[in-house]
Scaffold this motif. Structure first.
Motif, PDB file in Angstrom:
ATOM      1  N   TYR A   1       0.866  -1.194   0.158  1.00 57.01           N
ATOM      2  CA  TYR A   1      -0.114   0.080  -0.078  1.00 57.01           C
ATOM      3  C   TYR A   1       1.020   1.291   0.169  1.00 57.01           C
ATOM      4  CZ  TYR A   1      -2.928  -3.800   1.677  1.00 57.01           C
ATOM      5  OH  TYR A   1      -3.913  -4.865   1.987  1.00 57.01           O
ATOM      6  N   ILE A   2       0.520   2.282  -0.795  1.00 55.12           N
ATOM      7  CA  ILE A   2       1.464   3.560  -1.086  1.00 55.12           C
ATOM      8  C   ILE A   2       0.589   4.544  -0.878  1.00 55.12           C
ATOM      9  CG2 ILE A   2       2.781   4.699  -2.450  1.00 55.12           C
ATOM     10  CD1 ILE A   2       3.392   2.199  -4.116  1.00 55.12           C
ATOM     11  N   ASN A   3       1.056   5.596   0.051  1.00 56.04           N
ATOM     12  CA  ASN A   3       0.682   6.664   0.222  1.00 56.04           C
ATOM     13  C   ASN A   3       1.830   7.783   0.355  1.00 56.04           C
ATOM     14  OD1 ASN A   3       0.270   5.496   3.144  1.00 56.04           O
ATOM     15  ND2 ASN A   3       0.503   7.931   3.340  1.00 56.04           N
ATOM     16  N   ARG A   4       1.586   9.243   0.042  1.00 57.03           N
ATOM     17  CA  ARG A   4       2.630  10.103   0.218  1.00 57.03           C
ATOM     18  C   ARG A   4       2.349  11.101   1.263  1.00 57.03           C
ATOM     19  NH1 ARG A   4       2.971  15.507  -1.204  1.00 57.03           N
ATOM     20  NH2 ARG A   4       0.756  15.737  -1.981  1.00 57.03           N
ATOM     21  N   VAL A   5       3.540  11.177   2.031  1.00 55.16           N
ATOM     22  CA  VAL A   5       3.805  12.132   3.143  1.00 55.16           C
ATOM     23  C   VAL A   5       4.579  13.324   2.692  1.00 55.16           C
ATOM     24  CG1 VAL A   5       3.840  12.547   5.605  1.00 55.16           C
ATOM     25  CG2 VAL A   5       2.926  10.515   4.831  1.00 55.16           C
ATOM     26  N   GLY A   6       4.176  14.276   2.390  1.00 54.17           N
ATOM     27  CA  GLY A   6       5.240  15.489   1.873  1.00 54.17           C
ATOM     28  C   GLY A   6       6.051  14.749   0.571  1.00 54.17           C
ATOM     29  N   GLU A   7       7.401  14.814   0.780  1.00 53.07           N
ATOM     30  CA  GLU A   7       8.322  14.296  -0.113  1.00 53.07           C
ATOM     31  C   GLU A   7       8.702  12.934  -0.151  1.00 53.07           C
ATOM     32  OE1 GLU A   7      11.411  17.035  -0.371  1.00 53.07           O
ATOM     33  OE2 GLU A   7      10.445  18.798  -1.128  1.00 53.07           O
ATOM     34  N   THR A   8       7.696  12.291   0.727  1.00 56.82           N
ATOM     35  CA  THR A   8       8.251  10.817   0.666  1.00 56.82           C
ATOM     36  C   THR A   8       7.114   9.956   0.490  1.00 56.82           C
ATOM     37  OG1 THR A   8       9.680  11.389   2.526  1.00 56.82           O
ATOM     38  CG2 THR A   8       8.913   9.159   2.575  1.00 56.82           C
ATOM     39  N   LEU A   9       7.261   8.898  -0.192  1.00 55.56           N
ATOM     40  CA  LEU A   9       6.212   7.737  -0.352  1.00 55.56           C
ATOM     41  C   LEU A   9       6.569   6.828   0.634  1.00 55.56           C
ATOM     42  CD1 LEU A   9       6.346   7.078  -4.279  1.00 55.56           C
ATOM     43  CD2 LEU A   9       4.889   8.617  -3.014  1.00 55.56           C
ATOM     44  N   ILE A  10       5.274   6.501   1.581  1.00 55.26           N
ATOM     45  CA  ILE A  10       5.331   5.489   2.824  1.00 55.26           C
ATOM     46  C   ILE A  10       4.712   4.113   2.109  1.00 55.26           C
ATOM     47  CG2 ILE A  10       4.471   5.137   4.947  1.00 55.26           C
ATOM     48  CD1 ILE A  10       6.208   7.400   4.831  1.00 55.26           C
ATOM     49  N   ILE A  11       5.693   3.101   1.902  1.00 62.11           N
ATOM     50  CA  ILE A  11       5.092   2.015   1.214  1.00 62.11           C
ATOM     51  C   ILE A  11       5.081   0.762   2.267  1.00 62.11           C
ATOM     52  CG2 ILE A  11       5.724   0.218  -0.538  1.00 62.11           C
ATOM     53  CD1 ILE A  11       7.335   2.268  -1.876  1.00 62.11           C
ATOM     54  N   ARG A  12       3.813   0.473   2.798  1.00 63.61           N
ATOM     55  CA  ARG A  12       3.601  -0.559   3.527  1.00 63.61           C
ATOM     56  C   ARG A  12       3.410  -2.022   2.808  1.00 63.61           C
ATOM     57  NH1 ARG A  12       4.533  -1.018   9.022  1.00 63.61           N
ATOM     58  NH2 ARG A  12       3.232  -2.067  10.055  1.00 63.61           N
ATOM     59  N   ILE A  13       4.627  -2.876   3.037  1.00 66.33           N
ATOM     60  CA  ILE A  13       4.671  -4.329   2.302  1.00 66.33           C
ATOM     61  C   ILE A  13       3.933  -5.259   3.371  1.00 66.33           C
ATOM     62  CG2 ILE A  13       6.074  -5.744   1.486  1.00 66.33           C
ATOM     63  CD1 ILE A  13       8.124  -3.565   1.164  1.00 66.33           C
ATOM     64  N   GLU A  14       3.410  -5.921   2.690  1.00 63.30           N
ATOM     65  CA  GLU A  14       2.587  -7.020   3.466  1.00 63.30           C
ATOM     66  C   GLU A  14       2.861  -8.593   3.009  1.00 63.30           C
ATOM     67  OE1 GLU A  14      -1.608  -6.683   5.116  1.00 63.30           O
ATOM     68  OE2 GLU A  14      -1.853  -7.940   3.416  1.00 63.30           O
ATOM     69  N   GLU A  15       3.150  -9.511   3.716  1.00 60.36           N
ATOM     70  CA  GLU A  15       3.323 -10.776   3.312  1.00 60.36           C
ATOM     71  C   GLU A  15       2.168 -11.595   4.133  1.00 60.36           C
ATOM     72  OE1 GLU A  15       3.997 -12.935   1.498  1.00 60.36           O
ATOM     73  OE2 GLU A  15       5.175 -14.730   1.968  1.00 60.36           O
ATOM     74  N   HIS A  16       1.385 -12.196   3.234  1.00 61.97           N
ATOM     75  CA  HIS A  16       0.008 -12.870   3.879  1.00 61.97           C
ATOM     76  C   HIS A  16       0.471 -14.353   3.994  1.00 61.97           C
ATOM     77  CE1 HIS A  16      -4.142 -14.337   3.295  1.00 61.97           C
ATOM     78  NE2 HIS A  16      -3.577 -14.722   4.329  1.00 61.97           N
ATOM     79  N   ILE A  17       0.710 -15.221   4.967  1.00 64.94           N
ATOM     80  CA  ILE A  17       1.224 -16.583   4.782  1.00 64.94           C
ATOM     81  C   ILE A  17      -0.225 -17.124   5.091  1.00 64.94           C
ATOM     82  CG2 ILE A  17       2.350 -18.389   6.055  1.00 64.94           C
ATOM     83  CD1 ILE A  17       4.433 -16.404   6.352  1.00 64.94           C
TER      84      ILE A  17
END
Length: 297
Positions: free
Chosen positions: A48-64
């Motif tokens: 999941y990606i969202n922007r905060v200022g000049e940074t992209l916050i990428i939340r990576i998820e592994e579903h086992i």
């Protein structure tokens, strides 16, 4: 619409499913900060990606999904190793943070962590960064389980001494290491204390000895450093020391190094000791590859 938490703990009500091709059409430097993009792409890590200022916050998820988990290590064991791998990679300089293990459901286990990249990144580099982040965590977790990557902690294990070992242990675990305090490990009938220490020592990446007060480690020390040749970090409180008998070993043995600390600098000196151990092990490994024919290809 689905709620999701970003790195700062804020909730975003607007989530959009999007593939990489569609994402490439957006100006990532100006995407709405209140929209989270769910990357929906085959053969690509869930993120999941969202922007905060000049940074992209990428939340990576592994579903086992444990019913269809065929790895040699149990799903819960491997997911815990992934969390430790994220911490270890962060220690190595990877821009990872906010690791989370969600295993409330025995069937579905989730490992999540955050990767930060500049918002002016191009889509190809973003794709490579996410893939590399996922692969790095998976491969490090596997390597940690395949190869010894634990730390044996020795020293006074009663009263305040045990509390000190616990403090050392907590810091190491925060850095992603598996740890052992001998007193807390089950005994085996027919095995001596020294054999127990060597068993755990030989299965560890390195050993930490807290040497401020005399205790059983005075007997164990020569065995682990001279006989077993284990890489050993000695932590000693400034102004204290269990014995002078080891002082000449710090000069004679390359696999042992002493670090003096105060109450306020213990964790910092543990970190310094870890860096020394990593450099020593790398140097020794390079020497083996250069000099020993069976390491040469």
């Amino acid at each position: 619409m689905t709620d999701i938490h970003n790195i700062d703990g804020e909730e975003y009500d607007d989530m959009e499913d999007i593939n990489l091709s569609e994402l490439s059409q957006l100006d990532l430097t100006s995407i709405d900060e209140n929209i989270t993009y769910n990357i929906f792409e085959d053969n690509f890590p869930q993120c999941y990606i969202n922007r905060v200022g000049e940074t992209l916050i990428i939340r990576i998820e592994e579903h086992i999904y444990t019913k269809y988990w065929f790895h040699k290590y149990h799903a819960s064991v491997f997911s815990e190793a992934m969390i430790k791998a994220i911490k270890r990679l962060r220690l190595d300089g990877f821009p990872f943070s906010d690791e989370e293990l969600d295993e409330d459901d025995d069937v579905h286990i989730f490992v999540r962590w955050t990767l930060k990249v500049p918002s002016n990144i191009d889509i190809e580099s973003l794709s490579e960064s996410v893939n590399y982040a996922f692969d790095s965590v998976f491969e490090r977790a596997n390597a940690m389980l395949e190869n010894s990557d634990s730390v044996l902690i020795l020293g006074k294990d009663t009263g305040d001494g045990l509390a000190l070992l616990k403090r050392i242990q907590a810091h190491l675990e925060n850095l992603g290491f598996y740890t052992y305090i001998i007193k807390e490990q089950p005994d085996v009938i027919g095995e001596s204390v020294m054999q127990k220490v060597l068993r755990f020592g030989l299965s560890s990446r390195f050993v930490i000895v807290e040497n401020s007060e005399p205790t059983g480690h005075l007997y164990e020390f020569p065995h682990i450093t001279k006989f077993a040749e284990l890489t050993t970090i000695v932590l000693q409180r400034q102004g204290d020391g269990a014995t002078w008998m080891f002082e000449d070993l710090y000069h004679k043995l390359n696999n042992v190094e002493k670090f003096e600390y105060t109450n306020d600098t213990l964790e910092d000196n543990i970190n310094i000791g870890i860096e020394w151990a990593k450099k020593y092990l790398k140097s020794f490994g390079n020497y083996q590859k250069e000099k020993l024919p069976w390491f040469q290809k």
